[in-house]
Design an enzyme around this catalytic site. Structure first.
Site, PDB file in Angstrom:
ATOM      1  N   ASP A  10       0.873  -1.158   0.000  1.00 17.91           N
ATOM      2  CA  ASP A  10       0.000   0.000   0.000  1.00 17.91           C
ATOM      3  C   ASP A  10       0.921   1.222   0.000  1.00 17.91           C
ATOM      4  O   ASP A  10       2.042   1.151   0.528  1.00 17.91           O
ATOM      5  CB  ASP A  10      -0.878  -0.025   1.253  1.00 17.91           C
ATOM      6  N   ASP A  12       0.044   4.994   0.788  1.00 19.54           N
ATOM      7  CA  ASP A  12      -0.144   6.017   1.808  1.00 19.54           C
ATOM      8  C   ASP A  12      -0.382   5.393   3.183  1.00 19.54           C
ATOM      9  O   ASP A  12      -1.309   4.612   3.365  1.00 19.54           O
ATOM     10  CB  ASP A  12      -1.311   6.920   1.418  1.00 19.54           C
TER      11      ASP A  12
END
Length: 182
Positions: A10, A12
């Protein structure tokens, strides 16, 4: 090589300090230890990718060009990723690629020439781990202050930080070389 041949991150809150709907490359700050964790995974021969919801595009808060500029800055700071899979849709759009649905993980595995069962997804919230599970990949949760307790309790693997996540992945493929002065 052991079970995994690819690691999907992922963006952020996992690779980067979270700046909501960030469209400014100057605001990109890697999470502590991200660079060294990624270097260790690359050195072990793992292919790396990014799977990221970018709902700010659907909401009109940033453009795809701004997302691409931020991603270029990420690569300038953390090195190249073999695939970037992004979902620009909003939560209510019903998109099959938006995490926690499996579409981003499936697309990343295909782009890397592997199958989801040979991928591990590293993220900071339950949707990342759920997307991994839904696709048939392994999931590792690296909690941050926004991670909910129930997400931590439900995650199959929880590590304190990216260095520990890299340790777990490398141990899983039999390539763990503990850091230290020995």
């Amino acid at each position: 090589m052991g079970r995994f041949d690819a690691v999907l991150f992922d963006r952020d809150g996992t690779l980067l300090v979270d700046v909501p709907h960030n469209g400014d490359p100057a605001s990109v700050r890697p999470m502590p230890g991200a660079g060294s964790a990624l270097a260790r995974l690359r050195a072990a021969g793992l292919r790396l990718g990014v799977v990221s919801n970018q709902a700010g595009v659907a909401a009109g808060l940033l453009t795809r060009g701004q997302v691409d500029a931020v991603n270029a800055r990420v690569e300038a700071l953390l090195g190249p990723f073999a695939t970037w899979q992004l979902c620009p849709h909003g939560e209510g759009d019903g998109c099959p690629c938006r995490k926690p649905r499996p579409g981003l993980v499936l697309a990343a595995a295909a782009a890397l020439g592997t199958v989801p069962g040979r991928c591990v997804v590293v993220g900071d919230i339950g949707a990342d781990v759920e997307a991994a599970r839904a696709a048939g990949a392994a999931g590792v949760l690296v909690p941050t202050p926004v991670t909910r307790r129930e997400e931590i309790e439900a995650a199959p693997v929880v590590t304190a930080d990216l260095a520990s996540a890299a340790d777990w992945i490398l141990a899983s493929i039999g390539r763990f070389d503990p850091p230290g002065p020995w």
